[in-house]
Enzyme design. Structure first.
Site, PDB file in Angstrom:
ATOM      1  N   HIS A   1       0.977  -1.164   0.135  1.00 18.24           N
ATOM      2  CA  HIS A   1       0.158   0.093   0.029  1.00 18.24           C
ATOM      3  C   HIS A   1       1.028   1.162   0.036  1.00 18.24           C
ATOM      4  CE1 HIS A   1      -3.822  -1.930   1.771  1.00 18.24           C
ATOM      5  NE2 HIS A   1      -3.222  -2.593   0.771  1.00 18.24           N
TER       6      HIS A   1
ATOM      7  N   GLU B   1       1.214   3.751   1.770  1.00 12.53           N
ATOM      8  CA  GLU B   1       1.748   4.192   3.177  1.00 12.53           C
ATOM      9  C   GLU B   1       2.890   3.422   3.462  1.00 12.53           C
ATOM     10  OE1 GLU B   1      -3.250   4.386   4.005  1.00 12.53           O
ATOM     11  OE2 GLU B   1      -1.408   3.312   2.513  1.00 12.53           O
TER      12      GLU B   1
ATOM     13  N   CYS C   1      -6.051   1.979   6.147  1.00 11.73           N
ATOM     14  CA  CYS C   1      -6.641   0.863   6.364  1.00 11.73           C
ATOM     15  C   CYS C   1      -6.039   0.164   7.844  1.00 11.73           C
ATOM     16  CB  CYS C   1      -6.500  -0.239   5.366  1.00 11.73           C
ATOM     17  SG  CYS C   1      -4.927  -0.909   5.157  1.00 11.73           S
TER      18      CYS C   1
ATOM     19  N   CYS D   1      -2.078  -0.690   7.377  1.00 12.31           N
ATOM     20  CA  CYS D   1      -1.288   0.559   7.436  1.00 12.31           C
ATOM     21  C   CYS D   1      -1.231   1.254   8.630  1.00 12.31           C
ATOM     22  CB  CYS D   1      -1.616   1.577   6.313  1.00 12.31           C
ATOM     23  SG  CYS D   1      -1.411   0.844   4.636  1.00 12.31           S
TER      24      CYS D   1
END
Length: 155
Positions: free
Chosen positions: A53, A55, A83, A86
């Site tokens: 992801h 992040e 999420c 993360c």
């Protein structure tokens, strides 16, 4: 333009890079003492990595540049609310502040579905600011998914 908006615009550039790779257009960056020290964009599909992801990619980049897996005093800017995965990575990195653009009503873990940063039982808490350039961040995601739906209808 505020500093938060300036950094969110840089995160939007990362998001556009993800979209250009046919990944969900989410971008992130890590800022330390006013300087960008880490950049990342969504790339789980092309990297065959469910943890890739935006992040996480930005945290990895910053950790490598700074030579430390802990990033105390740093801020993370991301175009979409993080999420749960993360948020966990952000906490482990000891990020001081998270700034996000669009809310994520399906998987957002910084207040939309759950607020992991507000969970007293966890050992690290980041300050969270949401809604920075939310319309622009949300529009990028909406147009990406609309285009994807259009392709699947014609395929």
């Amino acid at each position: 333009m505020t500093k938060d908006e300036e950094f969110m615009r840089a995160a939007l550039e990362q998001a556009r890079m993800a979209g250009a790779c046919d990944e969900v257009p989410v971008g992130a960056l890590v800022v330390c003492e006013g300087e960008i020290v880490g950049r990342g964009f969504n790339q789980p599909i092309r990297s065959h990595d469910p943890t890739a992801h935006a992040e996480v990619m930005a945290l990895r980049d910053a950790a490598q540049r700074l030579g430390n897996y802990r990033l105390p005093g740093c801020e993370l800017f991301v175009t979409l609310e993080p999420c749960a995965m993360c948020c966990g990575a952000i906490m482990h990195a000891r990020i001081a502040r998270v700034v996000y653009g669009a809310r994520d009503p399906k998987t957002g873990a910084a207040g939309s579905v759950i607020d992991l940063f507000g969970e007293d039982r966890l050992n690290h808490h980041a300050e969270v600011s949401g809604g920075v350039l939310a319309d622009e961040c949300g529009a990028l995601l909406s147009s990406f998914f609309a285009a994807r739906r259009g392709r699947s209808l014609t395929a």
